[in-house]
Design an enzyme around this catalytic site. Structure first.
Site, mmCIF file in Angstrom:
data_model
loop_
_atom_site.group_PDB
_atom_site.id
_atom_site.type_symbol
_atom_site.label_atom_id
_atom_site.label_comp_id
_atom_site.label_asym_id
_atom_site.label_seq_id
_atom_site.Cartn_x
_atom_site.Cartn_y
_atom_site.Cartn_z
ATOM 1 N N SER A 61 0.854 -1.188 0.000
ATOM 2 C CA SER A 61 0.000 0.000 0.000
ATOM 3 C C SER A 61 0.886 1.233 0.000
ATOM 4 O O SER A 61 1.800 1.356 0.825
ATOM 5 C CB SER A 61 -0.904 0.001 1.234
ATOM 6 O OG SER A 61 -1.729 1.148 1.252
ATOM 7 N N HIS A 69 -1.830 7.251 -5.184
ATOM 8 C CA HIS A 69 -2.125 6.057 -4.370
ATOM 9 C C HIS A 69 -1.915 4.821 -5.229
ATOM 10 O O HIS A 69 -2.219 4.822 -6.426
ATOM 11 C CB HIS A 69 -3.577 6.098 -3.885
ATOM 12 C CG HIS A 69 -4.149 4.750 -3.553
ATOM 13 N ND1 HIS A 69 -4.916 4.032 -4.453
ATOM 14 C CD2 HIS A 69 -4.034 3.976 -2.446
ATOM 15 C CE1 HIS A 69 -5.271 2.892 -3.898
ATOM 16 N NE2 HIS A 69 -4.748 2.831 -2.685
ATOM 17 N N GLY A 82 -7.694 -5.602 13.249
ATOM 18 C CA GLY A 82 -6.696 -5.439 14.290
ATOM 19 C C GLY A 82 -5.292 -5.160 13.834
ATOM 20 O O GLY A 82 -4.339 -5.274 14.621
#
Length: 296
Positions: free
Chosen positions: A118, A132, A279
């Site tokens: 990413s 991006h 998480g």
């Protein structure tokens, strides 16, 4: 984690790491070569690399990744290039979301594995476009797929820059079929649209999700070419715009556009929601947010 699909998982994670290393090296070289402009006397930016972890409910190993962030460089005000490899069991909300998207077997076996790269870059010069890029592979016992793409987010738009960015993507996707680039471009136009602003967040690019044609090698090859298209599509734009003169009004335009970018990522982006819900390290997930932004 299960050994099922272990070779494919290893190859995919290794590719994302290789791509991360190539992009980080290219960005640091760009910092070194920047010899003009208001920040030419500043020290060239360097990536700070830290390991990230994913928190599992039972405290067992659930994977993690590398968070690579450069702040306050000559060219980049903030840029992150992260890689991750996480696994475990999806929570109830994530299971329901996956089942709603048609992922088979979610009710019976919530195990998952995911790896990806990413990248988000926010520039010093308002004339240099933000960008991006993300590619990923997701696996469950019932299915696997690839996703991702890249899109250009200039606050000051130049038609020639937009044309170059799209042309490079079209060239790199051409070997996969004449229909692939148009479909992924249209998908990006739809995905990176901000409904509450009634506008796109940038000038588009390519995007895909849930890519599973049944031919893993072909789908992996397409995912690799999406990654390979990034540097030739983006670097020439930064090299052209990085030393261009800019005004206080240009900076104001940049900060307001970053507010638009932040709104999209926090409200709509699927990857942000997934990372926080499962998480993963919150700082790594929210790496995409700009260092400074403004709203009316």
């Amino acid at each position: 984690m299960s050994e099922i699909f272990s070779e494919e998982k290893a190859r995919t994670a290794a590719w994302f790491r290789q791509l991360r290393d190539e992009i980080a090296a290219a960005f640091e070289a760009l910092e070194d070569s920047h010899a003009t402009g208001p920040l030419s006397d500043a020290a060239p930016g360097r990536f700070e690399v830290t390991e990230t972890t994913r928190a599992s409910d039972d405290g067992s190993d659930a994977g993690g990744g590398l968070m690579s962030v450069m702040r306050g460089g000559r060219v980049f005000e903030k840029v992150g290039v992260n890689v991750s490899q996480v696994y475990g069991h999806l929570g109830e909300a994530a299971q329901k979301a996956m089942a709603a998207r048609g992922v088979p077997g979610m009710e019976d076996d919530p195990r998952f594995w995911a790896s990806g790269i990413s990248l988000v870059a926010h520039m010093q010069n308002p004339h240099a476009p933000a960008v991006h890029m993300n590619t990923r592979m997701f696996w469950t016992p019932g299915a696997w797929w690839f996703g991702g793409g890249s899109d250009l987010n200039p606050c000051i738009e130049y038609d020639a820059d937009t044309e170059h960015f799209h042309a490079q993507q079209e060239v790199h996707l051409a070997p996969h079929g004449a229909d692939v680039y148009p479909r992924l471009k249209a998908w990006a136009d739809e995905y990176f649209y901000i409904p509450h602003r009634h506008r796109a967040r940038g000038v588009g690019g390519i995007f895909m999700d849930d890519r599973n044609t049944g031919d893993w090698e072909a789908d992996f090859a397409l995912t690799q070419d999406i990654g390979r298209a990034f540097l030739p599509a983006y670097l020439p734009l930064v090299e052209k715009r990085r030393a261009q003169d800019w005004s206080d009004a240009d900076r104001e335009t940049q900060l307001l556009h970053r507010g638009l970018y932040a709104e999209y990522n926090l409200v709509y982006d699927r990857g942000t929601k997934f990372g926080l819900a499962t998480g993963h390290d919150a700082n790594a997930v929210l790496m995409s947010l700009p260092p400074l932004a403004k709203w009316y």
